[in-house]
Design an enzyme around this catalytic site. Structure first.
Site, PDB file in Angstrom:
ATOM      1  CB  CYS A  54     -23.669  41.078  34.301  1.00 36.19           C
ATOM      2  SG  CYS A  54     -23.734  39.784  35.383  1.00 36.19           S
ATOM      3  CB  CYS A  92      -4.675  35.584  47.360  1.00 33.85           C
ATOM      4  SG  CYS A  92      -4.876  37.105  46.165  1.00 33.85           S
TER       5      CYS A  92
END
Ligand SMILES: [Zn+2]
Length: 401
Positions: free
Chosen positions: A194, A353
């Protein structure tokens, strides 16, 4: 669930304060006494930990441990609502504790002004009934997962980034653990936190309050915990989706007996030099939309496939590819019946993936086995950044090689 005989009675102030709990027959005085006897370890007193701490204190949890080595800073106040200007410079555990005790003077708060580490994780977590993971970094997240799995503790997981949130309860006794979904951390460049990518301030409030809800349910024994399910919250769209998540029988953590789970500090590393080509999610989607007959291979595990795959993708997990490659002589075709038959050698193959770590490893392994690197293309950022259509893997099970 705790035996009611082992739970303390409520005092008069508690009976007054928790009246709105007590009048619900599903919860009642029994649920409240179980909460009072219960304990929660909050890892992180930040964006997720603040709302969780306040609501758990207010709800009447008896004992709460706070793990956070940091002091309150002004930039925290955009989302860490247990703190304030009056506690800037104060330790986050102390700052949060003041508000929590104001809500519930009977609460016992234990301050752990330390980083969770390989050295202290088992000792800390073993003393609590439920763990709430409010961390913002992958090494701690994996450490919490492994320690909870080893100790048989429920781990209420929450994650937030930008406008999105996730919630689940990992309890390897009854369902998957975090490593069942993400066996290894992503490379640094694919793991923004963040501080780097930003977060809408109210986002951790939403997810942290949901984590508190799950902890209250686990302690009081009501409802259906989020075990085996992942809530995916899109704040911009205001949508909540729940996906089923399955235990991975080959999980590097919870498939082992507890005595063989060894805690370690995951290193966040840059991925190895790239082999082959790469394609962005947008470019791949454009090529598929244009009708290009492109071979796409999903190398994630079955638990991840269950959450959806890129339409038309062939499913062959990284462990299966690695096992099959051991049967291949360098540069020659795989033997009859090899699962590698789904990976043509002479045309372009796009491999993906979840985050790009395993696909890059598969491409390196294929190139090392003699597959021409010019035909191997990695989906940059993996399925995590795919915004195109998603198919159910059951539809694709019969796709011929
Ligand atoms: Zn697992």
């Amino acid at each position: 669930m705790r035996d009611l005989n082992a739970c303390p009675e409520l005092n008069d102030a508690e009976i007054r304060r928790f009246g709105r709990h007590l009048i619900m027959p599903e919860f009642g005085i029994e649920g409240q006494r179980r909460l009072k006897a219960g304990s929660v370890l909050l890892i992180g007193a930040g964006g997720l930990g603040c709302p969780a701490a306040l609501y758990l204190a207010a709800a009447g949890v008896g004992r709460i441990g706070l793990v956070d080595p940091d002091k309150v800073e002004e930039t925290n106040l955009q989302r860490q609502v247990a703190h304030g200007y009056s506690t800037i410079g104060v330790s986050k555990t102390e700052s949060a504790a003041r508000r929590m005790l104001d809500l519930n003077p009977d609460l016992v708060i234990e301050h752990h002004n330390v980083f969770l580490s390989v050295e202290n994780a088992l000792e800390l977590i073993s003393r609590y009934d439920v763990v709430i993971d409010g961390t913002d970094n992958f090494p701690t997240r994996y450490l919490v997962n492994d320690a909870c799995t080893k100790l048989g503790k429920p781990n209420v997981f929450g994650g937030v980034l930008r406008f999105d949130g996730q919630l689940s309860v990992f309890d390897a006794r009854f369902g998957p653990c975090y490593r069942c979904l993400f066996p290894e951390p992503p490379p640094v460049e694919l793991a923004p936190n963040c501080a780097e990518a930003g977060v809408l301030g109210v986002l951790p409030g939403t997810i942290g309050a949901l984590q508190a809800t799950e902890a209250v349910k686990l302690l009081s024994g009501i409802g259906r915990p989020m075990i085996g399910r992942m809530l995916v919250y899109d704040g911009l769209d205001m949508s909540f989706d729940t996906i089923s998540i399955a235990k991975n029988p080959a999980c590097p953590c919870c498939s082992k007996p507890a005595s063989e789970i060894v805690l370690k500090t995951e290193q966040m590393v840059c991925s190895a030099p790239q082999v082959g080509n790469s394609v962005t999610a947008e470019a791949l989607q454009a090529r598929l939309d244009a009708g290009e007959d492109l071979v796409v291979i999903d190398v994630r595990n079955p638990a991840e496939w269950a959450g959806g795959v890129i339409p038309g993708a062939r499913l062959l997990s990284k462990p299966d590819i690695e096992a099959a490659l051991r049967e291949v002589t360098h540069g020659s075709a795989p033997p009859e019946g090899s699962p590698l038959a789904v990976i043509p050698r002479a045309e372009e193959v796009v491999i993906y993936c979840q985050g790009g770590v395993r696909s890059a490893a598969v491409i390196r392994a294929l190139a090392a086995a003699g597959y021409p690197a010019r035909n191997l293309t990695d989906l940059t950022g993996g399925f995590a950044v795919w915004r195109g259509p998603v198919a159910s893997p059951s539809v694709l099970a019969e796709v011929p090689g």
